[in-house]
Design an enzyme around this catalytic site. Sequence first.
Site, short mmCIF file in Angstrom:
data_model
loop_
_atom_site.label_atom_id
_atom_site.label_comp_id
_atom_site.label_asym_id
_atom_site.label_seq_id
_atom_site.Cartn_x
_atom_site.Cartn_y
_atom_site.Cartn_z
N HIS A 232 -20.83 82.83 70.30
CA HIS A 232 -19.79 82.68 69.28
C HIS A 232 -20.39 82.59 67.87
O HIS A 232 -19.95 81.80 67.03
CB HIS A 232 -18.92 81.45 69.57
N GLY B 299 -19.13 90.17 64.36
CA GLY B 299 -18.05 89.80 63.47
C GLY B 299 -18.48 89.79 62.02
O GLY B 299 -17.94 90.51 61.18
N ARG B 300 -19.50 88.98 61.72
CA ARG B 300 -19.93 88.89 60.32
C ARG B 300 -20.41 90.24 59.80
O ARG B 300 -20.36 90.48 58.58
CB ARG B 300 -21.04 87.85 60.18
N SER C 177 -7.82 89.54 67.46
CA SER C 177 -7.83 88.18 67.98
C SER C 177 -6.42 87.69 68.28
O SER C 177 -5.45 88.09 67.64
CB SER C 177 -8.47 87.25 66.94
N LYS D 196 -15.90 86.99 77.20
CA LYS D 196 -16.62 86.93 75.93
C LYS D 196 -17.20 85.53 75.77
O LYS D 196 -16.46 84.55 75.67
CB LYS D 196 -15.66 87.25 74.78
N GLY E 271 -25.74 88.11 65.74
CA GLY E 271 -26.95 88.26 64.94
C GLY E 271 -27.26 89.68 64.51
O GLY E 271 -28.28 89.91 63.84
N ILE E 272 -26.42 90.64 64.88
CA ILE E 272 -26.69 92.05 64.57
C ILE E 272 -26.53 92.29 63.06
O ILE E 272 -25.45 92.07 62.51
CB ILE E 272 -25.73 92.98 65.33
N ARG F 32 -21.41 79.22 66.40
CA ARG F 32 -20.36 78.35 65.86
C ARG F 32 -19.87 77.31 66.87
O ARG F 32 -19.00 76.51 66.55
CB ARG F 32 -19.18 79.22 65.41
N THR G 231 -12.02 84.89 75.80
CA THR G 231 -13.09 84.06 75.23
C THR G 231 -13.24 82.80 76.06
O THR G 231 -12.27 82.08 76.30
CB THR G 231 -12.78 83.71 73.77
N ARG H 89 -18.30 72.27 63.11
CA ARG H 89 -18.56 73.11 61.95
C ARG H 89 -18.48 72.24 60.69
O ARG H 89 -17.41 72.09 60.08
CB ARG H 89 -17.58 74.28 61.92
N TYR I 85 -7.13 83.96 73.84
CA TYR I 85 -7.40 82.52 73.94
C TYR I 85 -6.42 81.92 74.95
O TYR I 85 -5.21 82.14 74.86
CB TYR I 85 -7.23 81.83 72.58
#
Length: 384
Positions: free
Chosen positions: A279, A333-334, A109, A255, A312-313, A282, A158, A167, A132
Amino acid sequence: MGAKSCHNFGDFRALAKRRLPGPIFHYIDGAADDEITYRRNTAAFDDCDLVPNVLNDVAEVDMGVEVMGQKLAMPVYCAPTALQRLFHYVGERGVAAAATKYGTMYGVSSLGTVSVEELAAMAPGPKMFQFYFHKDRGLNDALLERAKAARFDVMALTVDTITGGNRERDLRTGFTSPPRLTLNSLVSFATHPMWALNYLFREKFDLPHLSDHVSTGTNLATSIGDYFSTMLDQSMNWKDAENLCAKWGGQFALKGIMSVADARRAVDIGCTGIMVSNHGGRQLDGSRTPFDQLAEIVDAVGDRVDVVCEGGIQRGTHILKALSVGAKACSGGRLYLYALAAAGQAGVERALGNLRTEIERDMKLMGITSLSQLSRDNLRFRRS
């Protein structure tokens, strides 16, 4: 409980929650508004069933793919995420090393905590730099030149952070980068002494791609939502994206594409890839999920640009479903951040290894030896 006891996404999430101070965990775990889109990103896969075939000699399977010119040994890669050394002191170093071990791509990033130069030297495999678009055009030029000089393979701009998402977990916990010490956060840091000691006594927290240009987020505490809303250029438009693509001169992706119209424009400006992504839920709560939107984007542009499903993967079957619809690969990411927080590089290796094992097993159970054999013929949807 350690990384070796983590068999799935939920196990890593639970371990990360135990090991991280509350504000840090909820920064990873949280999303916008009521977090409906965040939950739907994974739930969308439940509305789709796989239809397997049998008796096809699956003793040997090949799970390799090629996406945006990069040959990957597995069809999922580590999407770029910010602030990784807040989650574990090894940060991007551990993620890059783990991705390299498994022959897949890692993303870095603009808000990364380890420099592109160091990562390229230690993990020379397929790598993506996430861009960014800042108000400071000098900073933009510097980001591009550093990624180019470090020989990054893919640039990903992005496009869904034109302002910060709401958030609310971060508002409640007071999360900032770097962490701001308040009465509540001090209690949380004190009850997680290993994290606190590593943060305080290992190398100083830094955002090396930004620190020569801005103090916000590096020395001056700010929320990520405030950073997006104040530092990024809200006048960014298609011409800016086209110019950046031309300056980069290589594999270039947008993205955060969710509409067919935008996917077509991405092709028109010269993109070689698009990440269908919201994202991680988020930004705009109530937006459509990447998996639900994937088919119409693939049908519109999938023959001209590599389409990646991001969001969501959590399982190998999720990846097979997305590839059956027509995605070239998946990213997330998560899916590795909880593992990083839980156990550093060993955790990320375990998470990627779990996914690789699931994909191999699920391919055999689907009766295929190559991912190219997947198609919509092996899917059935529970709703229109």
